[in-house]
Scaffold this motif. Structure first.
Motif, PDB file in Angstrom:
ATOM      1  N   SER A  39      30.471  52.706  46.496  1.00 60.04           N
ATOM      2  CA  SER A  39      31.232  53.628  45.645  1.00 60.04           C
ATOM      3  C   SER A  39      30.611  55.018  45.661  1.00 60.04           C
ATOM      4  O   SER A  39      31.332  56.030  45.732  1.00 60.04           O
ATOM      5  N   ALA A  40      29.282  55.077  45.606  1.00 62.19           N
ATOM      6  CA  ALA A  40      28.594  56.378  45.647  1.00 62.19           C
ATOM      7  C   ALA A  40      28.813  57.072  46.992  1.00 62.19           C
ATOM      8  O   ALA A  40      29.061  58.287  47.045  1.00 62.19           O
ATOM      9  N   LEU A  41      28.735  56.311  48.074  1.00 59.68           N
ATOM     10  CA  LEU A  41      28.955  56.884  49.404  1.00 59.68           C
ATOM     11  C   LEU A  41      30.409  57.355  49.561  1.00 59.68           C
ATOM     12  O   LEU A  41      30.660  58.416  50.141  1.00 59.68           O
ATOM     13  N   THR A  42      31.341  56.572  49.029  1.00 60.79           N
ATOM     14  CA  THR A  42      32.752  56.951  49.102  1.00 60.79           C
ATOM     15  C   THR A  42      33.009  58.241  48.333  1.00 60.79           C
ATOM     16  O   THR A  42      33.753  59.122  48.780  1.00 60.79           O
ATOM     17  N   ASN A  43      32.392  58.361  47.167  1.00 64.20           N
ATOM     18  CA  ASN A  43      32.549  59.567  46.353  1.00 64.20           C
ATOM     19  C   ASN A  43      32.040  60.804  47.097  1.00 64.20           C
ATOM     20  O   ASN A  43      32.681  61.867  47.082  1.00 64.20           O
ATOM     21  N   SER A  44      30.912  60.661  47.780  1.00 64.86           N
ATOM     22  CA  SER A  44      30.324  61.808  48.485  1.00 64.86           C
ATOM     23  C   SER A  44      31.115  62.189  49.740  1.00 64.86           C
ATOM     24  O   SER A  44      31.083  63.341  50.166  1.00 64.86           O
ATOM     25  N   GLN A  45      31.821  61.217  50.312  1.00 61.86           N
ATOM     26  CA  GLN A  45      32.570  61.469  51.544  1.00 61.86           C
ATOM     27  C   GLN A  45      34.079  61.554  51.330  1.00 61.86           C
ATOM     28  O   GLN A  45      34.829  61.633  52.301  1.00 61.86           O
ATOM     29  N   TYR A  46      34.502  61.564  50.078  1.00 63.73           N
ATOM     30  CA  TYR A  46      35.939  61.508  49.796  1.00 63.73           C
ATOM     31  C   TYR A  46      36.707  62.659  50.439  1.00 63.73           C
ATOM     32  O   TYR A  46      37.793  62.462  50.999  1.00 63.73           O
ATOM     33  N   GLU A  47      36.179  63.862  50.365  1.00 63.91           N
ATOM     34  CA  GLU A  47      36.881  65.029  50.901  1.00 63.91           C
ATOM     35  C   GLU A  47      37.009  64.980  52.415  1.00 63.91           C
ATOM     36  O   GLU A  47      37.865  65.662  52.990  1.00 63.91           O
ATOM     37  N   ASN A  48      36.167  64.197  53.072  1.00 65.25           N
ATOM     38  CA  ASN A  48      36.229  64.083  54.530  1.00 65.25           C
ATOM     39  C   ASN A  48      37.145  62.957  55.004  1.00 65.25           C
ATOM     40  O   ASN A  48      37.335  62.796  56.212  1.00 65.25           O
ATOM     41  N   MET A  49      37.685  62.186  54.060  1.00 62.60           N
ATOM     42  CA  MET A  49      38.568  61.083  54.424  1.00 62.60           C
ATOM     43  C   MET A  49      39.901  61.620  54.937  1.00 62.60           C
ATOM     44  O   MET A  49      40.379  62.665  54.470  1.00 62.60           O
ATOM     45  N   PRO A  50      40.525  60.922  55.889  1.00 63.50           N
ATOM     46  CA  PRO A  50      41.864  61.332  56.340  1.00 63.50           C
ATOM     47  C   PRO A  50      42.848  61.321  55.173  1.00 63.50           C
ATOM     48  O   PRO A  50      42.706  60.544  54.226  1.00 63.50           O
ATOM     49  N   VAL A  51      43.852  62.187  55.258  1.00 61.64           N
ATOM     50  CA  VAL A  51      44.835  62.310  54.178  1.00 61.64           C
ATOM     51  C   VAL A  51      45.509  60.967  53.891  1.00 61.64           C
ATOM     52  O   VAL A  51      45.732  60.600  52.734  1.00 61.64           O
ATOM     53  N   ARG A  52      45.814  60.209  54.928  1.00 59.02           N
ATOM     54  CA  ARG A  52      46.483  58.920  54.755  1.00 59.02           C
ATOM     55  C   ARG A  52      45.634  57.962  53.926  1.00 59.02           C
ATOM     56  O   ARG A  52      46.155  57.233  53.080  1.00 59.02           O
ATOM     57  N   GLU A  53      44.320  57.960  54.160  1.00 62.77           N
ATOM     58  CA  GLU A  53      43.423  57.081  53.402  1.00 62.77           C
ATOM     59  C   GLU A  53      43.293  57.542  51.959  1.00 62.77           C
ATOM     60  O   GLU A  53      43.197  56.721  51.044  1.00 62.77           O
ATOM     61  N   ARG A  54      43.290  58.838  51.744  1.00 61.62           N
ATOM     62  CA  ARG A  54      43.184  59.342  50.376  1.00 61.62           C
ATOM     63  C   ARG A  54      44.429  59.013  49.554  1.00 61.62           C
ATOM     64  O   ARG A  54      44.337  58.749  48.359  1.00 61.62           O
ATOM     65  N   LEU A  55      45.588  59.025  50.201  1.00 61.02           N
ATOM     66  CA  LEU A  55      46.828  58.717  49.491  1.00 61.02           C
ATOM     67  C   LEU A  55      46.887  57.255  49.042  1.00 61.02           C
ATOM     68  O   LEU A  55      47.507  56.939  48.025  1.00 61.02           O
ATOM     69  N   SER A  56      46.243  56.377  49.801  1.00 63.11           N
ATOM     70  CA  SER A  56      46.238  54.953  49.439  1.00 63.11           C
ATOM     71  C   SER A  56      44.877  54.501  48.910  1.00 63.11           C
ATOM     72  O   SER A  56      44.588  53.302  48.859  1.00 63.11           O
ATOM     73  N   PHE A  57      44.045  55.459  48.504  1.00 65.62           N
ATOM     74  CA  PHE A  57      42.695  55.133  48.014  1.00 65.62           C
ATOM     75  C   PHE A  57      42.772  54.314  46.729  1.00 65.62           C
ATOM     76  O   PHE A  57      43.451  54.680  45.781  1.00 65.62           O
ATOM     77  N   ASP A  58      42.054  53.193  46.721  1.00 64.29           N
ATOM     78  CA  ASP A  58      42.057  52.282  45.578  1.00 64.29           C
ATOM     79  C   ASP A  58      40.643  52.214  44.991  1.00 64.29           C
ATOM     80  O   ASP A  58      39.779  51.515  45.522  1.00 64.29           O
ATOM     81  N   PRO A  59      40.379  52.930  43.908  1.00 62.49           N
ATOM     82  CA  PRO A  59      39.028  52.942  43.320  1.00 62.49           C
ATOM     83  C   PRO A  59      38.556  51.556  42.884  1.00 62.49           C
ATOM     84  O   PRO A  59      37.368  51.247  42.964  1.00 62.49           O
ATOM     85  N   THR A  60      39.476  50.726  42.428  1.00 62.67           N
ATOM     86  CA  THR A  60      39.102  49.391  41.953  1.00 62.67           C
ATOM     87  C   THR A  60      38.570  48.539  43.091  1.00 62.67           C
ATOM     88  O   THR A  60      37.517  47.902  42.969  1.00 62.67           O
ATOM     89  N   VAL A  61      39.286  48.512  44.204  1.00 63.41           N
ATOM     90  CA  VAL A  61      38.841  47.750  45.369  1.00 63.41           C
ATOM     91  C   VAL A  61      37.501  48.262  45.879  1.00 63.41           C
ATOM     92  O   VAL A  61      36.638  47.488  46.296  1.00 63.41           O
TER      93      VAL A  61
END
Length: 256
Positions: A39-61
């Protein structure tokens, strides 16, 4: 022997074996710690994620990312609960004390399931809250639509993994053989079948692939799974019931 005495006896067996206590503790630690890290790594790299992944990003999973390894400990717990008696020869004493094998198996499964459920729920809620803390501004809340269901589902998923493993151990009786089949199945075979295009439609009906659906709040991009969260958990329950029934049938037929 009365049902209450059987349950009391099985509870004594489980808590007196150090390995079962350690495996449950490991399930909590691994699931929560790895979930926090990812979760910490995802938070730090969130802005670098592809737009498609950000649109379907599931914080719970994301906060449940450690459950892939945490279920390893639950598998070991489920196998040890059953096969310890076979490996030590105590099964003869147990069946002599409780000659009705259905009562014996139900008592063992009931106690182990209750314990796995308690640990699974604590693990799921701890992984969620600590994982969301690591996600910062990208977190979700327990009161958001579908989140509470997913968290409770995470605890149920871990419980069912343990019970499924118990059923396999009843069938095979050997801890090494049971683990030798369950580990590759959940960590290799299931993932391959669920991710290869040619076998994906079959893989999605395997117990772990179907059961994980309950932990999803947002569907992944391109997901065409024909069942929903509760449908997936229902498929997993059917697998568990089937394995336990086969295990019971074999337990009735075989000598100790």
């Amino acid at each position: 022997m009365a049902a209450v005495q059987v349950i009391r006896s099985e509870w004594t067996k489980i808590r007196s074996v150090a390995s079962t206590v350690w495996t449950l503790s490991l399930a909590v630690v691994v699931t929560v710690a790895l979930g926090m890290l990812i979760s910490a790594l995802t938070n730090s790299q969130y802005e670098n994620m592809p737009v498609r992944e950000r649109l379907s990003f599931d914080p719970t999973v994301t906060s449940f990312a450690g459950m892939t390894l945490g279920q390893l400990a639950m598998i070991v717990f489920g196998v040890l609960v059953v096969s310890n008696e076979y490996s030590t020869g105590m099964i003869r004493v147990s069946l002599a004390a409780v000659p009705r094998r259905g009562t014996f198996l139900c008592g063992k499964v009931a106690v182990a399931t209750a314990l796995a459920l308690a640990v699974g729920m604590v693990t799921a809620f701890a992984a969620f809250f600590l994982g969301q803390a690591m996600l910062g501004s990208h977190r979700t809340a327990l009161g958001d639509p579908g989140v509470l269901r997913a968290v409770i589902g995470g605890g149920l998923y871990m419980t069912l993994i343990a019970v499924f493993s118990m059923g396999v151990a009843v069938m095979l009786r050997s801890p090494m053989l049971s683990l030798g089949i369950l580990m590759p199945f959940f960590f290799l075979v299931s993932n391959i079948l669920g991710n290869v295009e040619a076998t994906k439609k079959v893989g999605r009906y395997l117990p772990d692939q179907a059961g994980r659906r309950i932990m999803q709040v947002l569907p992944r991009a391109g997901d065409d799974t024909p069942y929903g969260p509760w449908g997936g958990l229902g498929i997993m329950v059917l697998w568990v019931v089937a394995v336990l029934l086969v295990g019971y049938a074999l337990l009735r037929k075989r000598d100790a």
